[in-house]
Design a protein around this motif. Structure first.
Motif, PDB file in Angstrom:
ATOM      1  N   LEU A   1      41.239  41.497  43.852  1.00 21.32           N
ATOM      2  CA  LEU A   1      41.986  42.736  44.098  1.00 21.32           C
ATOM      3  C   LEU A   1      42.017  43.147  45.566  1.00 21.32           C
ATOM      4  O   LEU A   1      42.385  44.278  45.882  1.00 21.32           O
ATOM      5  CB  LEU A   1      41.388  43.883  43.275  1.00 21.32           C
ATOM      6  CG  LEU A   1      41.699  43.832  41.784  1.00 21.32           C
ATOM      7  CD1 LEU A   1      40.910  44.877  41.037  1.00 21.32           C
ATOM      8  CD2 LEU A   1      43.178  43.998  41.543  1.00 21.32           C
TER       9      LEU A   1
ATOM     10  N   HIS B   1      46.609  41.690  41.495  1.00 18.58           N
ATOM     11  CA  HIS B   1      45.492  40.872  41.025  1.00 18.58           C
ATOM     12  C   HIS B   1      45.898  39.404  41.000  1.00 18.58           C
ATOM     13  O   HIS B   1      46.826  39.022  40.295  1.00 18.58           O
ATOM     14  CB  HIS B   1      45.074  41.316  39.629  1.00 18.58           C
ATOM     15  CG  HIS B   1      43.828  40.659  39.149  1.00 18.58           C
ATOM     16  ND1 HIS B   1      43.833  39.417  38.564  1.00 18.58           N
ATOM     17  CD2 HIS B   1      42.539  41.057  39.186  1.00 18.58           C
ATOM     18  CE1 HIS B   1      42.595  39.084  38.245  1.00 18.58           C
ATOM     19  NE2 HIS B   1      41.796  40.060  38.616  1.00 18.58           N
TER      20      HIS B   1
ATOM     21  N   SER C   1      44.067  36.023  40.031  1.00 23.10           N
ATOM     22  CA  SER C   1      42.844  35.530  39.397  1.00 23.10           C
ATOM     23  C   SER C   1      42.202  34.433  40.237  1.00 23.10           C
ATOM     24  O   SER C   1      42.904  33.629  40.844  1.00 23.10           O
ATOM     25  CB  SER C   1      43.158  34.967  38.010  1.00 23.10           C
ATOM     26  OG  SER C   1      43.677  35.975  37.196  1.00 23.10           O
TER      27      SER C   1
END
Length: 154
Positions: free
Chosen positions: A79, A64, A66
């Motif tokens: 993702l 992940h 952000s």
């Protein structure tokens, strides 16, 4: 030749708890503009990430990154699967080991090597519950020993 400094961004501590790391490899990561800015800010999570080989290419999934706040339309899915850059020969060797020995590839660390984002992937074998308990007991024992030595030296 000047030595390039390695600056860690994120480590996968869970991988060291859940797996025996037999061998570690360095790979480049194919990222897009705003993803690099998020990585520089340290907004990376490797907790549930894994690697797989698909059509002779190595990918990391579940990592992940952000979205960058100022990236608006240029942000990608946090993702999405990201391609890892390694030599074809290394990827094929890993593929053979994964199929024969029942091992898995797990990302261990994301770091900068100069201006480049690199990822360290480990060839890992899963731990059983009793292995995890033994590691915890060993760590607790060493902590108690260190504490006793510190008290004695006061």
């Amino acid at each position: 030749m000047a030595r390039v400094e390695k600056r860690s961004v994120s480590k996968n501590k869970k991988a060291w708890h859940d797996y025996f790391v037999q061998e570690a490899f360095e790979a480049g990561v194919e990222l897009f503009g705003t993803e690099v800015k998020s990585v520089r800010a340290g907004r990376v999570n490797l907790k549930d990430a894994w690697c797989d080989i698909d059509n002779g290419e190595l990918f990391v999934r579940g990592m992940h990154i952000s979205p960058y706040e100022k990236g608006n339309i240029f942000n990608r899915d946090p993702l999405r699967r990201r391609r890892l850059l390694m030599h074809k020969r290394e990827i094929m060797r890993l593929f053979g080991q994964l199929k024969q020995q029942g091992l898995t590839l797990v990302p261990l660390e994301v770091y900068f090597k100069g201006p480049l984002v690199k990822i360290e992937i480990g060839l890992c074998k899963g731990k059983k519950l009793y292995d995890k308990r033994a590691d915890i007991a060993k760590r607790d024992a060493s902590r108690e020993i260190d504490r006793a030595i510190k008290e004695r030296n006061r």
